[in-house]
Motif scaffolding. Structure first.
Motif, short mmCIF file in Angstrom:
data_model
loop_
_atom_site.label_atom_id
_atom_site.label_comp_id
_atom_site.label_asym_id
_atom_site.label_seq_id
_atom_site.Cartn_x
_atom_site.Cartn_y
_atom_site.Cartn_z
N ARG A 191 0.84 -1.20 0.00
CA ARG A 191 0.00 0.00 0.00
C ARG A 191 0.88 1.25 0.00
N ARG A 192 2.02 1.19 0.66
CA ARG A 192 2.95 2.33 0.70
C ARG A 192 3.51 2.65 -0.68
N ARG A 193 3.41 1.72 -1.60
CA ARG A 193 3.93 1.93 -2.96
C ARG A 193 2.83 2.39 -3.92
N ASN A 194 1.69 2.77 -3.37
CA ASN A 194 0.58 3.32 -4.17
C ASN A 194 0.09 2.37 -5.25
N LEU A 195 -0.09 1.12 -4.89
CA LEU A 195 -0.59 0.11 -5.82
C LEU A 195 -2.05 -0.19 -5.50
N GLN A 196 -2.80 -0.63 -6.49
CA GLN A 196 -4.18 -1.05 -6.27
C GLN A 196 -4.13 -2.49 -5.77
N LEU A 197 -4.61 -2.72 -4.57
CA LEU A 197 -4.46 -4.02 -3.92
C LEU A 197 -5.78 -4.70 -3.63
N ALA A 198 -5.73 -6.02 -3.68
CA ALA A 198 -6.83 -6.86 -3.22
C ALA A 198 -6.20 -8.10 -2.61
N THR A 199 -6.92 -8.74 -1.73
CA THR A 199 -6.40 -9.94 -1.09
C THR A 199 -7.38 -11.09 -1.27
N ALA A 200 -6.82 -12.29 -1.21
CA ALA A 200 -7.59 -13.52 -1.21
C ALA A 200 -7.07 -14.36 -0.06
N ALA A 201 -7.95 -14.85 0.78
CA ALA A 201 -7.55 -15.61 1.96
C ALA A 201 -7.32 -17.08 1.66
N ASN A 202 -7.63 -17.49 0.42
CA ASN A 202 -7.42 -18.89 0.04
C ASN A 202 -7.40 -18.99 -1.48
N GLY A 203 -7.09 -20.17 -1.97
CA GLY A 203 -6.99 -20.37 -3.41
C GLY A 203 -8.31 -20.19 -4.13
N GLU A 204 -9.41 -20.56 -3.50
CA GLU A 204 -10.71 -20.41 -4.14
C GLU A 204 -11.03 -18.93 -4.37
N GLU A 205 -10.77 -18.11 -3.36
CA GLU A 205 -10.97 -16.67 -3.51
C GLU A 205 -10.06 -16.11 -4.60
N ALA A 206 -8.83 -16.61 -4.65
CA ALA A 206 -7.88 -16.15 -5.68
C ALA A 206 -8.41 -16.46 -7.07
N LEU A 207 -8.92 -17.67 -7.26
CA LEU A 207 -9.47 -18.05 -8.56
C LEU A 207 -10.65 -17.17 -8.94
N GLN A 208 -11.51 -16.88 -7.97
CA GLN A 208 -12.66 -16.00 -8.24
C GLN A 208 -12.19 -14.62 -8.69
N GLN A 209 -11.18 -14.09 -8.02
CA GLN A 209 -10.67 -12.76 -8.37
C GLN A 209 -9.96 -12.78 -9.72
N LEU A 210 -9.23 -13.86 -10.00
CA LEU A 210 -8.54 -13.97 -11.29
C LEU A 210 -9.54 -14.05 -12.45
N GLN A 211 -10.70 -14.63 -12.19
CA GLN A 211 -11.72 -14.76 -13.23
C GLN A 211 -12.50 -13.46 -13.43
N SER A 212 -12.57 -12.64 -12.39
CA SER A 212 -13.43 -11.46 -12.46
C SER A 212 -12.70 -10.18 -12.85
N GLN A 213 -11.37 -10.18 -12.79
CA GLN A 213 -10.63 -8.95 -13.05
C GLN A 213 -9.25 -9.30 -13.61
N GLU A 214 -8.68 -8.38 -14.38
CA GLU A 214 -7.30 -8.56 -14.84
C GLU A 214 -6.36 -8.00 -13.78
N TRP A 215 -5.31 -8.75 -13.51
CA TRP A 215 -4.30 -8.37 -12.52
C TRP A 215 -2.95 -8.27 -13.20
N LEU A 216 -2.17 -7.29 -12.81
CA LEU A 216 -0.82 -7.18 -13.35
C LEU A 216 0.15 -8.05 -12.57
N VAL A 217 -0.08 -8.17 -11.25
CA VAL A 217 0.82 -8.97 -10.41
C VAL A 217 -0.01 -9.84 -9.47
N LEU A 218 0.42 -11.07 -9.33
CA LEU A 218 -0.15 -12.00 -8.34
C LEU A 218 0.97 -12.44 -7.42
#
Length: 143
Positions: free
Chosen positions: A28-55
């Motif tokens: 957050r200190r580097r002024n990046l747009q952040l989201a978190t996933a507490a498990n792999g299932e949440e990560a997959l949901q986020q990967l399917q719903s939005q484009e990410w530059l870094v995982l």
């Protein structure tokens, strides 16, 4: 042209809430747009719903693991973030089968959070096909 860092979307997939909070705070200190996933299932949901530059991906998560996320990304390369950085406490010998077409770098726990955040920021600032990316993220595996 490099994308501005403040337009860099970063997904942190980590089941340990203290590590997840630490990573989010440092990034957050580097002024990046952040989201978190507490498990792999949440990560997959986020990967399917939005484009990410870094995982930033932990391998050892319950049920849907980081390994499962890597396998899914291999099957869906159009959803692969520009840079995938694995953070893991796994034995190095177990990582020999990791898919280099998906994973750009591996950082072993315990890791220097400031160094990891610098790698993420550098990944955000490099053009997609810039060869320097592989050198920058590969250096993460050496530390």
């Amino acid at each position: 042209m490099a994308e501005p860092a403040n337009h860099c979307s970063v997904l942190i997939a980590e089941d340990d809430s203290s590590i997840r909070t630490l990573l989010k705070s440092a990034l957050r200190r580097r002024n990046l747009q952040l989201a978190t996933a507490a498990n792999g299932e949440e990560a997959l949901q986020q990967l399917q719903s939005q484009e990410w530059l870094v995982l930033v991906l932990d391998l050892m998560m319950p049920e849907v693991t980081g390994w499962d996320v890597i396998a899914w990304l291999a099957e869906h390369p159009e959803r692969k973030p520009r840079t995938v950085i694995v953070v893991s406490a796994t034995d190095r010998a177990l990582l020999t089968g990791i898919d280099p077409a998906v994973v750009n770098a591996v950082i072993f726990k315990p890791f220097d959070v400031l160094q990891l955040s610098a790698y993420v920021k550098a990944s955000c600032e490099l053009p997609h096909r810039d060869r320097r990316r592989s050198r920058i993220v590969a250096a993460a595996a050496e530390h």
